[in-house]
Design an enzyme around this catalytic site. Structure first.
Site, short mmCIF file in Angstrom:
data_model
loop_
_atom_site.label_atom_id
_atom_site.label_comp_id
_atom_site.label_asym_id
_atom_site.label_seq_id
_atom_site.Cartn_x
_atom_site.Cartn_y
_atom_site.Cartn_z
N ARG A 235 55.81 -3.48 57.43
CA ARG A 235 54.92 -3.50 58.58
C ARG A 235 55.74 -3.54 59.87
O ARG A 235 56.73 -4.27 59.98
CB ARG A 235 53.97 -4.73 58.54
CG ARG A 235 52.86 -4.58 57.51
CD ARG A 235 51.87 -3.52 57.95
NE ARG A 235 50.82 -3.23 57.00
CZ ARG A 235 50.82 -2.21 56.15
NH1 ARG A 235 51.87 -1.42 56.07
NH2 ARG A 235 49.80 -2.00 55.35
N HIS A 283 55.69 6.57 59.46
CA HIS A 283 54.80 5.76 58.61
C HIS A 283 54.32 6.60 57.43
O HIS A 283 53.12 6.67 57.13
CB HIS A 283 53.61 5.21 59.40
CG HIS A 283 53.03 3.96 58.78
ND1 HIS A 283 52.50 2.92 59.51
CD2 HIS A 283 52.88 3.60 57.47
CE1 HIS A 283 52.06 1.97 58.69
NE2 HIS A 283 52.28 2.37 57.45
#
Length: 320
Positions: A235, A283
């Site tokens: 994250r 991502h």
């Protein structure tokens, strides 16, 4: 037999992938696709389940009859941190395809740094033919994986197959056959043994900003790779990017591969884009396969309707 109540789907994914996957999903019940403008004002009070990724904040106020909420990804901080949620089970997306994709990214990046991928890419651009001497073997390099959930445990096993010396860390003690693991009290020892640090932690109050200068400075810098390396596919909120950048500039870190960022998309002005010792991916380490996601939701709904407990339910206190 009473008619089954709808599943409401609100996924901020590529629209085409959602539409295509819905063609064969949930054949035995109605589906309300919130990406379809025709459903913008639909009454959602009859919806029984919600499948979401960064949904409209009004969704949970409108869908008052839900029994469970399914996250569109392995992470759930996008739900827990941004919404006032009803007191319902929240289920993480756990699937072989998602796990395999993450481990592929981790192994790829570890091998890339092991085999001087950044240096050779630079030489290719400069048309330089030069073999870098003293190539260490994987067995000489210690990869430390932070986060030993489903994704982290799989990455550990696949890194071991490639020959790396692998150790693991999690806040709570976890045992993995053939792997030395550490808990919160053993963080300093774990970091001091680590050449390549792999971040696969969920984002919680305890992990926010955990990857900072103080942590990077405790990694092993005199190992076979000539410096410590950081990979983050967990994250973005777990790293302090300003400190990461400075550590990459001053040699605290030799190099990094980063898939997640504090703000996404990554700002075009971020130095990370152009730093010669950094690999940036958007991502994309473990993008959700929407068909697999819907199969996962179908399986969990079937468990619930058969009187079995749901799997992969989030502990809201722990945040994952």
């Amino acid at each position: 037999m009473s008619e089954k109540r709808p599943v409401v789907v609100d996924l901020r994914f590529a629209r085409e992938s959602v539409v295509n996957a819905l063609r064969s999903a949930f054949p035995d019940r109605p589906v309300v696709d919130m990406g379809d403008p025709a459903n913008a004002d639909r009454d959602l009070s009859d919806a029984e389940f919600a499948v979401v990724w960064k949904p409209d904040p009004a969704l949970f106020r409108r869908a008052t009859g839900l029994k469970a909420i399914f996250s569109g990804g392995a992470g759930v901080d996008h739900i827990l941190s941004a919404y006032e949620l009803p007191d319902l089970p929240i289920i993480r997306f756990v699937d072989r395809s998602l796990t395999d994709r993450m481990s592929e990214w981790v192994v790829w990046q570890c091998l890339h740094h092991l085999r001087n991928g950044i240096a050779y890419a630079g030489q290719q651009q400069a048309r330089v033919w030069h073999e870098i001497a003293d190539q260490p073997e994987a067995r000489e390099v210690t990869v430390g994986v932070m986060g030993l959930g489903v994704l982290g445990a799989d990455a550990v096993h696949k890194l071991k197959v490639m020959g790396f010396d692998v150790i693991g860390w999690s806040r709570r003690a976890k045992a993995i056959d053939g792997v030395v693991t550490f808990d919160a009290k053993g963080l300093d020892t774990f970091l001091g043994r680590t050449d390549i640090l792999v971040g696969l932690l969920p984002l919680t109050d305890d992990t926010r900003g955990i990857y900072d200068r103080a942590l990077f400075s405790r990694l092993r810098r005199a190992g076979p790779l000539g410096g410590s390396i950081f990979l983050n596919a967990g994250r973005g909120g777990s790293q302090k990017e300003a400190e990461l950048i400075e550590c990459l500039k001053d040699g605290t870190l030799k190099s990094a591969s980063v898939d997640v960022f504090e703000k996404e998309p990554l700002d075009p002005d971020s130095p990370l884009w152009s730093m010669p010792n950094v690999i940036v991916t958007p991502h994309a380490a473990a993008a959700s396969d929407v068909r697999a996601l819907f199969r996962h939701v179908e399986a969990q709904i079937a468990r619930l309707e058969a009187g079995k407990p749901l799997e992969f339910v989030v502990d809201r206190t722990a945040g994952y």
